[in-house]
Design a protein around this motif. Structure first.
Motif, PDB file in Angstrom:
ATOM      1  N   THR A  68       0.698  -1.456  -0.082  1.00  0.00           N
ATOM      2  CA  THR A  68      -0.046  -0.175  -0.078  1.00  0.00           C
ATOM      3  C   THR A  68       1.072   1.281   0.470  1.00  0.00           C
ATOM      4  O   THR A  68       0.279   2.320  -0.342  1.00  0.00           O
ATOM      5  CB  THR A  68      -0.509  -0.050   1.108  1.00  0.00           C
ATOM      6  N   PHE A  69       2.034   0.823   0.183  1.00  0.00           N
ATOM      7  CA  PHE A  69       3.541   2.278  -0.290  1.00  0.00           C
ATOM      8  C   PHE A  69       4.370   2.089   0.004  1.00  0.00           C
ATOM      9  O   PHE A  69       4.846   0.423  -0.217  1.00  0.00           O
ATOM     10  CB  PHE A  69       2.835   3.118   1.421  1.00  0.00           C
ATOM     11  N   MET A  70       5.499   2.492  -0.524  1.00  0.00           N
ATOM     12  CA  MET A  70       6.764   2.309  -1.347  1.00  0.00           C
ATOM     13  C   MET A  70       7.657   2.906   0.516  1.00  0.00           C
ATOM     14  O   MET A  70       6.972   3.999   0.634  1.00  0.00           O
ATOM     15  CB  MET A  70       7.618   2.407  -2.773  1.00  0.00           C
ATOM     16  N   ALA A 130       6.213  -2.118   0.701  1.00  0.00           N
ATOM     17  CA  ALA A 130       5.609  -2.299   2.617  1.00  0.00           C
ATOM     18  C   ALA A 130       4.089  -2.594   1.980  1.00  0.00           C
ATOM     19  O   ALA A 130       3.792  -2.716   1.677  1.00  0.00           O
ATOM     20  CB  ALA A 130       5.393  -0.648   2.664  1.00  0.00           C
ATOM     21  N   VAL A 131       4.460  -3.710   2.896  1.00  0.00           N
ATOM     22  CA  VAL A 131       3.208  -4.313   3.079  1.00  0.00           C
ATOM     23  C   VAL A 131       2.892  -4.303   4.745  1.00  0.00           C
ATOM     24  O   VAL A 131       2.669  -5.459   6.086  1.00  0.00           O
ATOM     25  CB  VAL A 131       3.251  -5.991   2.854  1.00  0.00           C
ATOM     26  N   PRO A 132       1.846  -3.314   5.741  1.00  0.00           N
ATOM     27  CA  PRO A 132       1.609  -3.059   6.357  1.00  0.00           C
ATOM     28  C   PRO A 132       0.659  -4.454   7.048  1.00  0.00           C
ATOM     29  O   PRO A 132       1.101  -4.673   8.478  1.00  0.00           O
ATOM     30  CB  PRO A 132       0.949  -1.904   7.035  1.00  0.00           C
ATOM     31  N   ALA A 133      -0.427  -5.329   6.449  1.00  0.00           N
ATOM     32  CA  ALA A 133      -0.571  -6.621   6.871  1.00  0.00           C
ATOM     33  C   ALA A 133       0.152  -7.209   7.586  1.00  0.00           C
ATOM     34  O   ALA A 133      -0.226  -7.853   8.557  1.00  0.00           O
ATOM     35  CB  ALA A 133      -1.589  -6.751   6.194  1.00  0.00           C
ATOM     36  N   ASP A 179       4.095  -7.026   8.243  1.00  0.00           N
ATOM     37  CA  ASP A 179       5.352  -6.780   8.806  1.00  0.00           C
ATOM     38  C   ASP A 179       5.051  -5.506   9.583  1.00  0.00           C
ATOM     39  O   ASP A 179       4.653  -4.616   9.451  1.00  0.00           O
ATOM     40  CB  ASP A 179       6.226  -5.858   7.370  1.00  0.00           C
ATOM     41  N   SER A 180       5.621  -6.392  10.800  1.00  0.00           N
ATOM     42  CA  SER A 180       5.123  -4.965  11.940  1.00  0.00           C
ATOM     43  C   SER A 180       6.031  -3.624  11.571  1.00  0.00           C
ATOM     44  O   SER A 180       5.461  -3.013  12.338  1.00  0.00           O
ATOM     45  CB  SER A 180       5.865  -5.809  13.520  1.00  0.00           C
ATOM     46  N   ARG A 181       6.863  -3.478  11.444  1.00  0.00           N
ATOM     47  CA  ARG A 181       7.237  -1.898  11.095  1.00  0.00           C
ATOM     48  C   ARG A 181       6.729  -1.229   9.975  1.00  0.00           C
ATOM     49  O   ARG A 181       6.135   0.271  10.358  1.00  0.00           O
ATOM     50  CB  ARG A 181       8.672  -2.144  10.931  1.00  0.00           C
ATOM     51  N   ASP A 182       6.329  -2.158   9.328  1.00  0.00           N
ATOM     52  CA  ASP A 182       5.428  -1.591   7.784  1.00  0.00           C
ATOM     53  C   ASP A 182       3.858  -0.938   8.855  1.00  0.00           C
ATOM     54  O   ASP A 182       3.869  -0.091   8.530  1.00  0.00           O
ATOM     55  CB  ASP A 182       5.430  -2.277   6.370  1.00  0.00           C
TER      56      ASP A 182
END
Length: 978
Positions: A336-338, A417-420, A422-425
């Motif tokens: 959802t973002f880079m 970035a795959v926020p679902a 990866d904890s930092r994302d």
């Protein structure tokens, strides 16, 4: 007549009383002084190669000689290794146990800047102090092999190794270093070798193992130098607290990353703890994944302008693109973002005019943060670049952000970035309100990311390509194949390990054997090494910002005469400027273990004979704080020298023991802050809760068993000269009164890091003076397992000292005229000890060995053992732990030579067989008395004996016996009906 009597009996009386005095007194001061001198005179610890003996190489991480000298925490590892070295020698090994000094360091240079005193003078004075302290503890170091990294005859070989790295490249196919000439031949054969000399230099520079490169560094302007990550905390230097910023500089680097896979593979061949191996594996950071290309959204291209020739942006038909690396190609539908690393060249190219000011402010903030701080501190910060990228599988535009949690040195410096998942994302997306798309069936991402690499895929389809219904493992493989087939990317292995920055803008370090011609580096001839550190008028950077060597007048290289000349002669024809930076601290410590093998050789780092005999270090002892610094660099350095055929074994340190830290036991006095007549007084620990107080650290050397020496306290610092006290019993001691034996001031205490600022540093010299070196050695090992951290408590040292006195008296009790045959019990006690100590030393369980010694000495004392062979064996066993007392007693018992060479005893299992056993006899579970039985006695015999004992009748007293339970070798329980 009296004269006749005196002449006849006086010598015998003198001999008699001398023996009594000798028996009574354990004079450790005279004993230790005697044997330390004897060891020097006899060169007891000097070692040479001996093909008839098996070798064993013991090594400590050598110390930096600081001005503070040693405290009791420093010798912990040295004592542990010394015990092992002595043990292996007694087992018949030819033991190498050298010591030297890691003599270059910033503290000496800072002191030189402040005082104008040459750092060499300070360093050598500190070394003299260290040597004096080490000698007092009785180590078996071979001082004939001492090295000091700051001496030219040592750093000649550091410079030599650097030149070899410069003239080598890493062949990816062979996975080893090769001469740079082979690479040049390859370029010529391919027709890619340029005609211009400078272009040639730039081309091969990209492949040399030692190379000049543009790198981001921690720059401290006040210190005028680059700092390592561990020299920076919270944006300031550890030394001095000066501001530190990230800065791009042209630096010498070592291509450590080329050896990443070999560094990983080598961990499987060495005997290190799994935790330390795992630390190195994580630091090397091997990951298999996919490189993928993301195109820039067309709407951004006009305002971004054209990419430069060396831009990471690549022209791709319909627009420009950049590459990311991911280990989770299966998650591309959830991007959802880079995010770009702040140092990435893409930042400048992808920042839109509208976002420029905000981005520049953010970059200024990040410049004050080291990479280590960014990795460890999980604060969420970032800024939007203004640009968008196109997801290659969904076709959707996704925003490009800039954030400090992405590092330029790993992968490409850009991530999807795959926020679902990866904890930092996830934290970043939550903070900046960015979309979160779960890709695993049933994954709840309302509160946190779902990071597990397991489950069934969902939300992962674009019509043409779908991962829905696949397991994560299946999805990763299918995505790799699709991306490769469609030309969207490629499968690749990445490593987190970085190349080592090898330049420091300091004076006190190894000079680079390098001069510059047209801005390109050239090596001075090998036969001209060492290039020695020049004299300078000031140790600070020059007025124009050059490193301190810029202050040297005689610092240029004449290529015709091959010598250092005055820099006023530089004409860039025959005389050229020399490198102004020096090498970092780890340069001298990266191959010192090899130099110890052959320290006086002026023709080679190490001779073939010495290398073949000693090979590598069998036991290395040092702190775990070096896991990702020295131990990585030394392994890399050794692998390079192995490729050259200099080192005979690829791994330098076969077994590694990390000693724990000895923590300080701080003491406190309590100053009363309440308004009133007691304000300013110091209140004792037991009374402090009656007041509002401020705890103040007090020097532990003026405290005994937590009782303050009040007169010493008043003399300690001027502001305490008139101190008044509220004593432990509540009485008042005024400023003019002196304490009496019946009144005491009790201090508080706490376990803290041993530090001068906390006044809890204990000087080993004081312990040696009061109790002796052997007591210090025993006590440091008795505190607990070598690998564990433990608090120092001087209150407990008396026990070890009393043990040595008891040991002394036991052995002294064996008169030459009597030598009673050893009893079974004596032999059993002795051989239990032999077995226990032998096994414990191999496991570094020294604390339990010392406990076993205490038990054995108690047993032999109770048995009134008078057998000389038992005593000799006992002395032989304690020799590695307490060598001074062992030498003295060995000599008294008629032992030949040094106890260091007495053969290590072997235990006899026959003496350990239990012929009898004592069982507790209990009634209804309550033990009342013990009985002795034959070890192989049958249960019916035991039962009959118990009921035949008159004591049994007393406890039964007409009660009915329900049953008798016999627990083998432990107890008999008679169950009675109540």
């Amino acid at each position: 007549m009296f004269l006749h009597f005196f002449c006849t009996f006086a010598p015998k009386l003198f001999e008699f009383f001398s023996k009594i005095l000798l028996f009574m007194e354990y004079n450790f001061r005279d004993i230790e002084k005697k044997w330390q001198q004897r060891w020097v005179e006899n060169q007891t610890y000097r070692v040479v190669e001996d093909p008839e003996k098996k070798k064993f190489y013991v090594l400590n991480m050598f110390p930096y000689p600081s001005g503070a000298g040693l405290h009791v925490g420093h010798p912990l590892g040295y004592i542990a290794s010394d015990i092992y070295a002595r043990f292996k020698r007694q087992q018949g090994f030819n033991v190498l146990n050298p010591m030297g000094y890691d003599a270059y360091g910033l503290p000496a240079e800072q002191y030189a800047i402040q005082t104008g005193q040459h750092p060499e003078k300070t360093t050598f004075e500190n070394i003299d102090r260290y040597r004096s302290q080490l000698d007092k503890i009785g180590f078996c170091f071979d001082w004939s092999r001492e090295v000091r990294t700051c001496e030219p005859d040592y750093y000649k070989w550091t410079q030599w190794a650097f030149q070899k790295m410069y003239n080598s490249y890493f062949d990816e196919e062979l996975q080893k270093a090769q001469p740079i000439e082979k690479l040049i031949e390859k370029f010529k054969a391919e027709g890619t070798w340029p005609a211009d000399e400078k272009a040639q230099g730039e081309l091969v520079m990209e492949h040399r193992i030692a190379y000049l490169g543009e790198t981001m560094v921690n720059w401290c302007a006040e210190l005028g130098t680059v700092l390592a990550n561990d020299e920076v905390v919270d944006g300031v230097s550890v030394r001095g607290g000066y501001p530190v910023v990230q800065k791009q500089m042209r630096q010498w680097c070592l291509r450590v990353s080329a050896y990443a896979q070999r560094l990983l593979d080598g961990l499987d061949t060495i005997d290190w703890t799994e935790s330390l191996k795992e630390t190195q594996r994580n630091w090397i950071g091997r990951s298999e994944g996919t490189e993928m290309e993301f195109k820039i959204a067309p709407s951004n291209l006009p305002q971004l302008g054209e990419a430069s020739n060396n831009s990471p942006l690549q022209l791709e038909g319909s627009g420009e693109a950049f590459t990311i690396f991911t280990t989770r190609a299966d998650t591309i539908f959830g991007v959802t973002f880079m995010v770009l690393a702040p140092e990435s060249e893409l930042v400048a190219q992808l920042t839109t005019p509208e976002q420029k000011q905000e981005v520049e402010e953010y970059l200024a903030y990040v410049k004050k943060r080291t990479e280590r701080e960014r990795q460890m501190d999980h604060r969420v910060t970032g800024v939007f670049s203004g640009s968008y990228a196109i997801n290659p599988l969904t076709g959707k535009e996704i925003p490009i952000w800039i954030a400090e949690y992405v590092l330029a040195g790993y992968g490409t410096g850009a991530i999807m970035a795959v926020p679902a998942h990866d904890s930092r994302d996830y934290a970043f997306a939550k903070h900046f309100n960015l979309p979160i798309i779960p890709l695993i069936e049933g994954a709840d991402v309302s509160e946190e990311s779902f990071d597990a690499k397991e489950g069934v895929m969902c939300n992962s389809s674009n019509g043409e390509f779908s991962l829905n219904g696949l397991t994560v493992k299946e999805a990763i493989q299918k995505t790799k194949e699709y991306v490769t087939e469609k030309g969207l990317g490629q499968v690749k292995v990445n490593y987190r390990l970085r190349d080592a920055i090898f330049s420091r803008q300091r004076y006190w370090g190894e000079p680079f054997p390098v001069y510059y011609k047209d801005g390109m580096p050239y090596m001075i001839p090998e036969e001209c090494l060492p290039l020695e550190l020049p004299e300078v008028k000031t140790y600070q950077p020059t007025a124009t910002g050059e490193p301190p060597l810029g202050n040297a007048q005689k610092w240029a290289w004449n290529v015709e005469t091959n010598e250092v000349v005055d820099k006023s002669l530089i004409d860039n024809v025959t005389v050229f400027p020399l490198e102004l930076c020096t090498m970092p601290g780890f340069a001298g410590s990266s191959a010192y273990y090899l130099r110890y093998m052959d320290p006086k050789n002026d023709q080679a780092l190490i001779s073939d004979e010495a290398a073949e005999y000693w090979k590598n270090v069998d036991l290395y002892v040092g702190g775990s704080e070096h896991a990702t610094g020295h131990l990585i660099y030394a392994r890399f350095w050794n692998k390079f020298l192995y490729d050259l055929g200099v080192s005979r074994v690829e791994e330098p340190f076969q077994k590694l023991i990390n000693q724990g830290m000895i923590q300080g036991r701080s003491n406190f006095v309590y100053r009363i802050e309440n308004d009133g007549p007691d304000k300013g007084k110091f209140v004792s620990f037991g009374q402090k809760d009656n007041y509002h107080v401020t705890p103040i650290h007090v020097d532990v050397n003026i405290v005994q068993n937590d009782i303050l020496d009040i007169e010493a306290f008043r003399a300690w610092r001027p502001e305490y000269a008139d101190a008044a006290f509220v004593m432990e019993d509540g009485s008042i001691l005024t400023t003019t009164q002196h304490p009496t034996p019946t009144t005491q001031y009790k201090c508080g205490w706490a376990i803290e890091k041993m530090s001068k600022s906390m006044f809890n540093v204990v000087n080993p010299d004081m312990i040696v003076e009061k109790y002796g070196a052997d007591t210090l050695r025993l006590y440091e090992m008795f505190l607990g397992p070598v690998e564990q951290s433990k608090p120092w408590d001087t209150n407990g040292i008396d026990g070890c000292h009393r043990f040595l006195k008891k040991f002394w008296n036991l052995v002294q009790g064996v008169e030459e005229s009597e030598n009673k045959e050893a009893t079974k019990d004596e032999l059993k006690s002795l051989h239990k000890l032999i077995k226990k100590v032998t096994q414990d030393i191999e496991m570094f369980s020294y604390n339990t060995s010392i406990s076993a010694f205490m038990i054995c000495v108690n047993e032999l004392s109770q048995l009134k053992c008078k057998n000389r062979e038992v005593m000799r064996t006992l002395v032989t066993l304690i020799a590695p732990f307490a060598p001074h007392i062992a030498e003295e007693l060995w000599e008294m018992l008629g032992g030949e030579g040094s106890v260091c060479d007495s053969p290590w005893p072997k235990w006899n299992e026959e003496y350990l067989v239990e012929n009898s056993v004592r069982l507790g006899v209990a009634f209804n579970g309550k033990t009342r008395f013990d009985m002795e039985f034959a070890a192989d006695a049958a249960n019916d015999i035991i039962e009959k004996a118990v009921f035949a004992d008159e004591r049994t009748a007393k406890y039964i007293e007409n009660q009915e016996v329900l049953k008798v339970i016999i627990v083998p070798k432990r107890m008999v329980n008679v169950v009675l009906k109540k």
